[in-house]
Design an enzyme around this catalytic site. Structure first.
Site, short mmCIF file in Angstrom:
data_model
loop_
_atom_site.label_atom_id
_atom_site.label_comp_id
_atom_site.label_asym_id
_atom_site.label_seq_id
_atom_site.Cartn_x
_atom_site.Cartn_y
_atom_site.Cartn_z
N LYS A 272 0.80 -1.23 0.00
CA LYS A 272 0.00 0.00 0.00
C LYS A 272 0.84 1.28 0.00
O LYS A 272 0.37 2.32 -0.44
CB LYS A 272 -0.97 -0.01 1.19
CG LYS A 272 -2.02 -1.13 1.06
CD LYS A 272 -3.01 -1.13 2.19
CE LYS A 272 -3.92 -2.36 2.08
NZ LYS A 272 -5.00 -2.36 3.04
N ASP B 35 -9.89 2.14 2.69
CA ASP B 35 -9.88 1.40 3.96
C ASP B 35 -10.46 2.26 5.10
O ASP B 35 -11.27 1.78 5.89
CB ASP B 35 -8.46 0.98 4.36
CG ASP B 35 -7.93 -0.16 3.50
OD1 ASP B 35 -8.74 -1.00 3.06
OD2 ASP B 35 -6.71 -0.21 3.27
#
Ligand code: ATR
Length: 297
Positions: free
Chosen positions: A81, A117
């Site tokens: 990420k 997220d």
């Protein structure tokens, strides 16, 4: 599939073509293809969502190859990420603030990075516990890790009443606490210095803080293996707590929390909502959540 498949993509076309993916390492156990494909099919699109195994160091190359191979976008999972964030041309506010990218959109030759997220977790907490994250005093176990730090920052953006960052390596939690203080947005009267605290992942400080906690977020990697112990001693659990484990199934911690009378939730609702928000970035419309839920147990 691997990066090598991507390099020879044009010679071995899939039917229907692969246009979306999740990249990670490991990625074999990812539930994303099974969850996303039914929602894509429900829109009537003839394209496949695939899982791509990508080693550390190869993320930028992979993203470049996907763009060249006409991918619409990709999800990005652990441990890529941060590398994905570096590889993007443009970042949305969430990706910038959370310091990580879990969703990429390819458009007009550019690579756009998003983070779903954090916003997905806000939705997940609302669904799991019928309460808003911003109204809770949270304690994050593993706040110095990638997932924990991103959610800590989301809690700061929400203006949670209290944010306690617990981590085995205290310095990492302290660094996250500094970031959180700069992001903190709240109408509350006291400043973020009073509300954001870093502590070591040890029984005594945890016990002290849990008394003033509503939601425990389990973001360490302990519990990924079914044989792993609970990262929080069961004796520290009391029934007033909501316990959210980011791992996608019920862990030892969740079982102990349930026994102690806590309300519990595993990471599947986060998986669902971060995926739904990614879908919306790609297709400009919300997915059929029922279709996505069907693969979750
Ligand atoms: P990252 O998410 O940054 O790649 P990780 O190694 O997957 O890191 O670890 C995620 C989180 O789990 C971290 O908070 C880590 O604590 P440290 O920052 O101290 O490494 C935590 N963690 C992993 N194993 C742990 C263990 N055995 N005991 C306590 N915390 C642990």
């Amino acid at each position: 599939m691997t990066l090598d498949h991507l390099k020879t993509w044009a010679d071995q076309p899939l039917d229907p073509p692969a246009r979306l993916a999740v990249i990670g390492d490991p990625v074999r156990h990812s539930k994303s293809p099974a969850m996303m494909q039914p929602a894509i099919d429900a829109l009537g699109h003839s394209l496949q969502y695939v899982a791509l195994q990508v080693a550390e160091g190869a993320v930028a190359t992979c993203i470049d190859l996907m763009r060249q191979a006409d991918f619409l976008g990709t999800n990005v999972t652990v441990p890529h990420k941060f590398a994905a964030l570096e590889a993007c041309d443009e970042l949305d506010e969430s990706a910038r603030q959370l310091g990580a990218v879990n969703t990429i959109l390819f458009q007009d030759g550019l690579t756009y990075g998003f983070n779903t997220d954090g916003p997905g977790y806000v939705r997940a907490i609302r669904e799991d516990f019928q309460i808003d994250l911003r109204d809770l005093r949270v304690l994050i176990l593993g706040a110095g890790g990638g997932a924990g730090a991103a959610l800590a920052r989301q809690c700061a953006l929400e203006g949670c009443e209290r944010i306690v960052l617990a981590n085995r390596t205290l310095e990492k939690a302290e660094a996250v606490a500094r970031d959180c203080r700069t992001l903190y947005r709240s109408e509350h009267l006291e400043g973020p210095m009073d509300r954001i605290l870093a502590i070591p992942l040890e029984d005594l400080p945890l016990r002290e803080q849990l008394e003033f906690t509503d939601l425990v977020i389990q973001a360490t990697s302990i519990g990924l293996k079914p044989t792993d112990p609970s990262p929080l001693s069961p004796s520290l659990l009391s029934p007033h707590l909501l316990v959210s484990d980011l791992i996608y199934r019920d862990t030892k911690l969740l079982r102990a929390a349930h026994q102690a009378g806590c309300r519990i939730a595993n990471g599947q609702t986060l998986l669902l909502h971060q995926g739904a928000l990614a879908f919306t970035h790609w297709f400009g419309q919300e997915p059929d959540l029922r279709a996505m839920r069907a693969c979750l147990t």
